[in-house]
Design a protein around this motif. Sequence first.
Motif, PDB file in Angstrom:
ATOM      1  N   LYS A 103       8.703   0.873 -12.089  1.00  0.00           N
ATOM      2  CA  LYS A 103       7.534   0.215 -12.709  1.00  0.00           C
ATOM      3  C   LYS A 103       6.836  -0.781 -11.791  1.00  0.00           C
ATOM      4  O   LYS A 103       6.172  -1.706 -12.239  1.00  0.00           O
ATOM      5  N   THR A 104       6.981  -0.595 -10.510  1.00  0.00           N
ATOM      6  CA  THR A 104       6.267  -1.377  -9.513  1.00  0.00           C
ATOM      7  C   THR A 104       6.209  -0.559  -8.221  1.00  0.00           C
ATOM      8  O   THR A 104       7.001   0.356  -8.023  1.00  0.00           O
ATOM      9  N   VAL A 120       2.889   9.318  14.168  1.00  0.00           N
ATOM     10  CA  VAL A 120       2.067   8.698  13.128  1.00  0.00           C
ATOM     11  C   VAL A 120       2.605   7.301  12.828  1.00  0.00           C
ATOM     12  O   VAL A 120       3.780   7.130  12.546  1.00  0.00           O
ATOM     13  N   ASN A 121       1.714   6.320  12.909  1.00  0.00           N
ATOM     14  CA  ASN A 121       2.060   4.952  12.543  1.00  0.00           C
ATOM     15  C   ASN A 121       1.569   4.711  11.121  1.00  0.00           C
ATOM     16  O   ASN A 121       0.385   4.883  10.840  1.00  0.00           O
ATOM     17  N   ILE A 122       2.479   4.300  10.251  1.00  0.00           N
ATOM     18  CA  ILE A 122       2.112   4.090   8.858  1.00  0.00           C
ATOM     19  C   ILE A 122       2.639   2.736   8.415  1.00  0.00           C
ATOM     20  O   ILE A 122       3.706   2.295   8.848  1.00  0.00           O
ATOM     21  N   SER A 123       1.851   2.049   7.586  1.00  0.00           N
ATOM     22  CA  SER A 123       2.293   0.762   7.055  1.00  0.00           C
ATOM     23  C   SER A 123       1.693   0.546   5.672  1.00  0.00           C
ATOM     24  O   SER A 123       0.631   1.066   5.355  1.00  0.00           O
ATOM     25  N   ILE A 124       2.414  -0.212   4.882  1.00  0.00           N
ATOM     26  CA  ILE A 124       1.940  -0.569   3.547  1.00  0.00           C
ATOM     27  C   ILE A 124       1.428  -2.004   3.638  1.00  0.00           C
ATOM     28  O   ILE A 124       2.189  -2.931   3.902  1.00  0.00           O
ATOM     29  N   VAL A 125       0.135  -2.167   3.439  1.00  0.00           N
ATOM     30  CA  VAL A 125      -0.506  -3.465   3.590  1.00  0.00           C
ATOM     31  C   VAL A 125      -0.251  -4.338   2.377  1.00  0.00           C
ATOM     32  O   VAL A 125       0.050  -5.532   2.494  1.00  0.00           O
ATOM     33  N   LYS A 126      -0.342  -3.749   1.177  1.00  0.00           N
ATOM     34  CA  LYS A 126      -0.200  -4.508  -0.069  1.00  0.00           C
ATOM     35  C   LYS A 126       0.460  -3.619  -1.107  1.00  0.00           C
ATOM     36  O   LYS A 126       0.188  -2.428  -1.183  1.00  0.00           O
ATOM     37  N   SER A 127       1.334  -4.219  -1.898  1.00  0.00           N
ATOM     38  CA  SER A 127       1.900  -3.499  -3.033  1.00  0.00           C
ATOM     39  C   SER A 127       2.286  -4.500  -4.109  1.00  0.00           C
ATOM     40  O   SER A 127       2.751  -5.597  -3.819  1.00  0.00           O
ATOM     41  N   ASP A 128       2.039  -4.111  -5.350  1.00  0.00           N
ATOM     42  CA  ASP A 128       2.407  -4.954  -6.485  1.00  0.00           C
ATOM     43  C   ASP A 128       2.666  -4.045  -7.681  1.00  0.00           C
ATOM     44  O   ASP A 128       2.883  -2.854  -7.525  1.00  0.00           O
ATOM     45  N   SER A 156      -4.677   2.858  -3.837  1.00  0.00           N
ATOM     46  CA  SER A 156      -4.408   3.508  -5.121  1.00  0.00           C
ATOM     47  C   SER A 156      -5.286   2.938  -6.235  1.00  0.00           C
ATOM     48  O   SER A 156      -5.569   3.639  -7.203  1.00  0.00           O
ATOM     49  N   ALA A 157      -5.745   1.706  -6.099  1.00  0.00           N
ATOM     50  CA  ALA A 157      -6.606   1.115  -7.127  1.00  0.00           C
ATOM     51  C   ALA A 157      -7.990   1.760  -7.115  1.00  0.00           C
ATOM     52  O   ALA A 157      -8.661   1.791  -8.142  1.00  0.00           O
ATOM     53  N   LYS A 158      -8.399   2.286  -5.984  1.00  0.00           N
ATOM     54  CA  LYS A 158      -9.712   2.925  -5.865  1.00  0.00           C
ATOM     55  C   LYS A 158      -9.617   4.436  -5.893  1.00  0.00           C
ATOM     56  O   LYS A 158     -10.582   5.121  -5.576  1.00  0.00           O
ATOM     57  N   GLY A 159      -8.458   4.971  -6.217  1.00  0.00           N
ATOM     58  CA  GLY A 159      -8.337   6.412  -6.398  1.00  0.00           C
ATOM     59  C   GLY A 159      -7.789   7.195  -5.230  1.00  0.00           C
ATOM     60  O   GLY A 159      -7.732   8.413  -5.281  1.00  0.00           O
TER      61      GLY A 159
END
Length: 162
Positions: A103-104, A120-128, A156-159
């Motif tokens: 649930k998060t 491939v360089n991948i990173s998660i900038v923000k998550s909540d 993900s907030a913008k689709g």
Amino acid sequence: MGCLLVLVLAGVSTAMIYFFGYPLWVMVALGSLWLAAALYSAIFGHRGFGGGPRTDLLIVIAGAGITAAVIIPQFEAQKPCNQARTALMKLADAENTYFAEHKTYTKDLQLLRLSLKPEVNISIVKSDGQSFIATASHRLCDKDNDGKPDVLMWDSAKGGPQ
């Protein structure tokens, strides 16, 4: 003769891709071989029953079409920008699976258990609890030719892809 040409060229196509992968020179060589087979069938192939269309040519064209339908998507997937895009889609799927269980969303790539290509360089900038933003890049993905790799983003907030 058309069936024999298709079988031989299918074997050659498979072998070249197995040993060399999907570089452009392999695609050009295979395209040239299939074109030569079609020309040979058009010139020297026999006519079908009753003097109808050149069956050898039709068989070679069908074989070339099937081979192209199998090879071209894999060729496209090997391009650097598409590798970064695919990595972002895999990350989004993994984040959605993680969200369904916890649930998060998470910012820790280790928790997502992704198997990504090392280029491939991948990173998660923000998550909540509501959304996540991730970026991906490939060192060879430079569409604007500025010398720096292009960075693709998934919000993900913008689709999804931005």
